[in-house]
Design an enzyme around this catalytic site. Structure first.
Site, PDB file in Angstrom:
ATOM      1  N   GLU A 202     -44.325 -56.542   4.819  1.00  0.00           N
ATOM      2  CA  GLU A 202     -43.108 -57.362   4.990  1.00  0.00           C
ATOM      3  C   GLU A 202     -42.509 -57.127   6.377  1.00  0.00           C
ATOM      4  O   GLU A 202     -42.116 -58.067   7.071  1.00  0.00           O
ATOM      5  CB  GLU A 202     -42.073 -57.014   3.914  1.00  0.00           C
ATOM      6  CG  GLU A 202     -40.799 -57.836   4.079  1.00  0.00           C
ATOM      7  CD  GLU A 202     -39.621 -57.318   3.275  1.00  0.00           C
ATOM      8  OE1 GLU A 202     -39.815 -56.845   2.140  1.00  0.00           O
ATOM      9  OE2 GLU A 202     -38.496 -57.376   3.801  1.00  0.00           O
TER      10      GLU A 202
ATOM     11  N   CYS B 272     -41.237 -64.886  -0.455  1.00  0.00           N
ATOM     12  CA  CYS B 272     -39.923 -64.930  -1.093  1.00  0.00           C
ATOM     13  C   CYS B 272     -38.894 -65.543  -0.134  1.00  0.00           C
ATOM     14  O   CYS B 272     -38.869 -65.190   1.048  1.00  0.00           O
ATOM     15  CB  CYS B 272     -39.506 -63.517  -1.482  1.00  0.00           C
ATOM     16  SG  CYS B 272     -37.884 -63.499  -2.235  1.00  0.00           S
TER      17      CYS B 272
ATOM     18  N   HIS C  18     -48.272 -55.361  -6.283  1.00  0.00           N
ATOM     19  CA  HIS C  18     -48.770 -53.987  -6.344  1.00  0.00           C
ATOM     20  C   HIS C  18     -48.912 -53.578  -7.798  1.00  0.00           C
ATOM     21  O   HIS C  18     -48.220 -52.690  -8.273  1.00  0.00           O
ATOM     22  CB  HIS C  18     -47.800 -53.042  -5.650  1.00  0.00           C
ATOM     23  CG  HIS C  18     -47.761 -53.223  -4.184  1.00  0.00           C
ATOM     24  ND1 HIS C  18     -48.877 -53.093  -3.395  1.00  0.00           N
ATOM     25  CD2 HIS C  18     -46.756 -53.532  -3.342  1.00  0.00           C
ATOM     26  CE1 HIS C  18     -48.549 -53.307  -2.141  1.00  0.00           C
ATOM     27  NE2 HIS C  18     -47.273 -53.587  -2.082  1.00  0.00           N
TER      28      HIS C  18
ATOM     29  N   CYS D 157     -39.048 -59.103 -10.090  1.00  0.00           N
ATOM     30  CA  CYS D 157     -37.893 -59.789  -9.506  1.00  0.00           C
ATOM     31  C   CYS D 157     -38.261 -61.261  -9.388  1.00  0.00           C
ATOM     32  O   CYS D 157     -39.404 -61.660  -9.609  1.00  0.00           O
ATOM     33  CB  CYS D 157     -37.596 -59.212  -8.126  1.00  0.00           C
ATOM     34  SG  CYS D 157     -38.973 -59.435  -6.999  1.00  0.00           S
TER      35      CYS D 157
ATOM     36  N   THR E  76     -36.222 -55.968   2.816  1.00  0.00           N
ATOM     37  CA  THR E  76     -35.481 -56.417   1.612  1.00  0.00           C
ATOM     38  C   THR E  76     -35.317 -55.323   0.560  1.00  0.00           C
ATOM     39  O   THR E  76     -34.357 -55.339  -0.202  1.00  0.00           O
ATOM     40  CB  THR E  76     -36.197 -57.604   0.939  1.00  0.00           C
ATOM     41  OG1 THR E  76     -37.554 -57.231   0.714  1.00  0.00           O
ATOM     42  CG2 THR E  76     -36.118 -58.861   1.757  1.00  0.00           C
TER      43      THR E  76
ATOM     44  N   SER F 179     -46.393 -49.371  -4.313  1.00  0.00           N
ATOM     45  CA  SER F 179     -45.196 -50.210  -4.266  1.00  0.00           C
ATOM     46  C   SER F 179     -44.039 -49.442  -3.641  1.00  0.00           C
ATOM     47  O   SER F 179     -43.556 -48.453  -4.189  1.00  0.00           O
ATOM     48  CB  SER F 179     -44.852 -50.653  -5.688  1.00  0.00           C
ATOM     49  OG  SER F 179     -43.490 -50.955  -5.797  1.00  0.00           O
ATOM     50  N   SER F 180     -43.594 -49.906  -2.460  1.00  0.00           N
ATOM     51  CA  SER F 180     -42.568 -49.124  -1.769  1.00  0.00           C
ATOM     52  C   SER F 180     -41.232 -49.214  -2.485  1.00  0.00           C
ATOM     53  O   SER F 180     -40.466 -48.265  -2.513  1.00  0.00           O
ATOM     54  CB  SER F 180     -42.462 -49.524  -0.307  1.00  0.00           C
ATOM     55  OG  SER F 180     -41.746 -50.698  -0.154  1.00  0.00           O
TER      56      SER F 180
HETATM   57 FE1  F3S Z   1     -38.253 -59.610  -4.911  1.00  0.00          FE
HETATM   58 FE2  F3S Z   1     -37.838 -61.309  -3.001  1.00  0.00          FE
HETATM   59 FE3  F3S Z   1     -36.234 -59.314  -3.358  1.00  0.00          FE
HETATM   60  S1  F3S Z   1     -39.774 -60.532  -3.651  1.00  0.00           S
HETATM   61  S2  F3S Z   1     -37.502 -57.680  -4.196  1.00  0.00           S
HETATM   62  S3  F3S Z   1     -36.511 -61.002  -4.766  1.00  0.00           S
HETATM   63  S4  F3S Z   1     -36.962 -60.088  -1.446  1.00  0.00           S
END
Ligand code: F3S
Length: 291
Positions: free
Chosen positions: A136, A106, A42, A12, A174, A230-231
């Site tokens: 997180e 992020c 991860h 992402c 998130t 990785s959740s």
């Molecule tokens: Fe990736 Fe940020 Fe969403 S790290 S999964 S874009 S909260």
């Protein structure tokens, strides 16, 4: 046999930025003085590659404190904070270490820190829907005031017994499953809590989950690629297995032992936010050429 690869599979925006930050740093300074607080993603392949280039993972605050003490508080080099972010306390420790800090948290996670901080200051209690032990969520909790609870999902929401005169602001991890978030909110509403909901599930997760669900509902077999820790990948696996009983969870091509029924017509592939493109391509090519 047809193979569909999800468009929203793999890195992402937040993970791409964090990983690129470390690689960019290697170009500008000697890799042996670059640290990440926890593995940057991860994904063992990426973490191993960075290790080969000299990047060191500092696992926790104790390790950082020891290193900082050994250097008399003058550690040399740069530390990158990964996309999940860290707690307020850890951030302060990192800043004390003497290292140059690059914060690759992020922006979607930063936004949650801001929301819970502001809402707490307005006197609201905070409920974080997510996994309490996930870094997180630990980070989010640290930005809330004293009245903060973590609820893992609908089952825990049913057991929640808070003060009904309080005002609550509810946020989500998130990468939380959006259907489960909806269910959780409905439970709070039905139990007449005074809630203000801010849906903080990030777009990347939302798109990834919706697309995975759509592909899994028509696929005869579904492959989810992601790190064991990785959740968000685990959640993708849960979503896909609900729709497709032949769902496989793998980290790399080596884990893939497809045992497909004769009449399989469609195989779907998706991947978590920390899965590099080349692994997705390897798996895709393998399925296309071998079945
Ligand atoms: Fe990736 Fe940020 Fe969403 S790290 S999964 S874009 S909260």
């Amino acid at each position: 046999m047809e193979v569909i690869v999800a468009e929203h599979a793999g890195f992402c925006f937040g993970v791409t930025k964090a990983v690129e930050t470390v690689y960019d740093q290697i170009k500008t300074e000697d890799g042996t003085h670059i640290y990440t607080f926890g593995p940057i993603i991860h994904n063992e392949t990426v973490v191993r590659d960075l290790e080969k280039k000299g990047v060191k993972v500092i696992e926790n605050v104790r390790e950082l404190e020891k290193m900082a003490a050994a250097s008399g508080g003058k550690m040399e080099g740069t530390i990158v904070i990964r996309s999940h972010g860290v707690t307020r306390e850890v951030q302060a420790e990192i800043e004390k270490s003497g290292l140059k800090v690059i914060d690759a948290t992020c922006p979607f996670v930063k936004r949650i820190h801001r929301i819970v901080d502001e809402e707490s200051k307005k006197g609201k209690s905070i409920i974080v829907v997510g996994s309490a032990s996930h870094p997180e969520v630990e980070g989010i909790v640290s930005y809330a005031g004293e009245r903060v609870s973590v609820v893992a999902g609908p089952e825990e929401a049913l057991k929640f017994s808070g003060d009904k005169d309080e005002k609550y602001t509810i946020v989500a991890q998130t990468t939380f499953n959006k259907n489960k978030f909806k269910e959780t909110i409905e439970i709070f509403e039905n139990n007449v809590y005074n809630i203000n909901v801010v849906n903080t599930i990030c777009n990347a997760t939302d798109e990834r989950q919706s697309e995975a669900e759509e592909i899994a509902s028509k696929a005869d077999a579904m492959i989810v690629i992601g790190g064991a820790n990785s959740s968000n990948s685990r959640k993708l696996y849960d979503i896909c297995s609900e729709k497709c009983k032949n769902t496989y969870f793998i980290q790399t091509l080596e884990d893939l032992h497809l045992d497909l029924p004769e009449d399989v017509k469609l195989v779907g592939i998706t991947a978590g936010a920390s899965t590099p493109k080349n692994i997705i391509e390897e798996v895709q090519n393998y399925v296309r050429t071998n079945f």
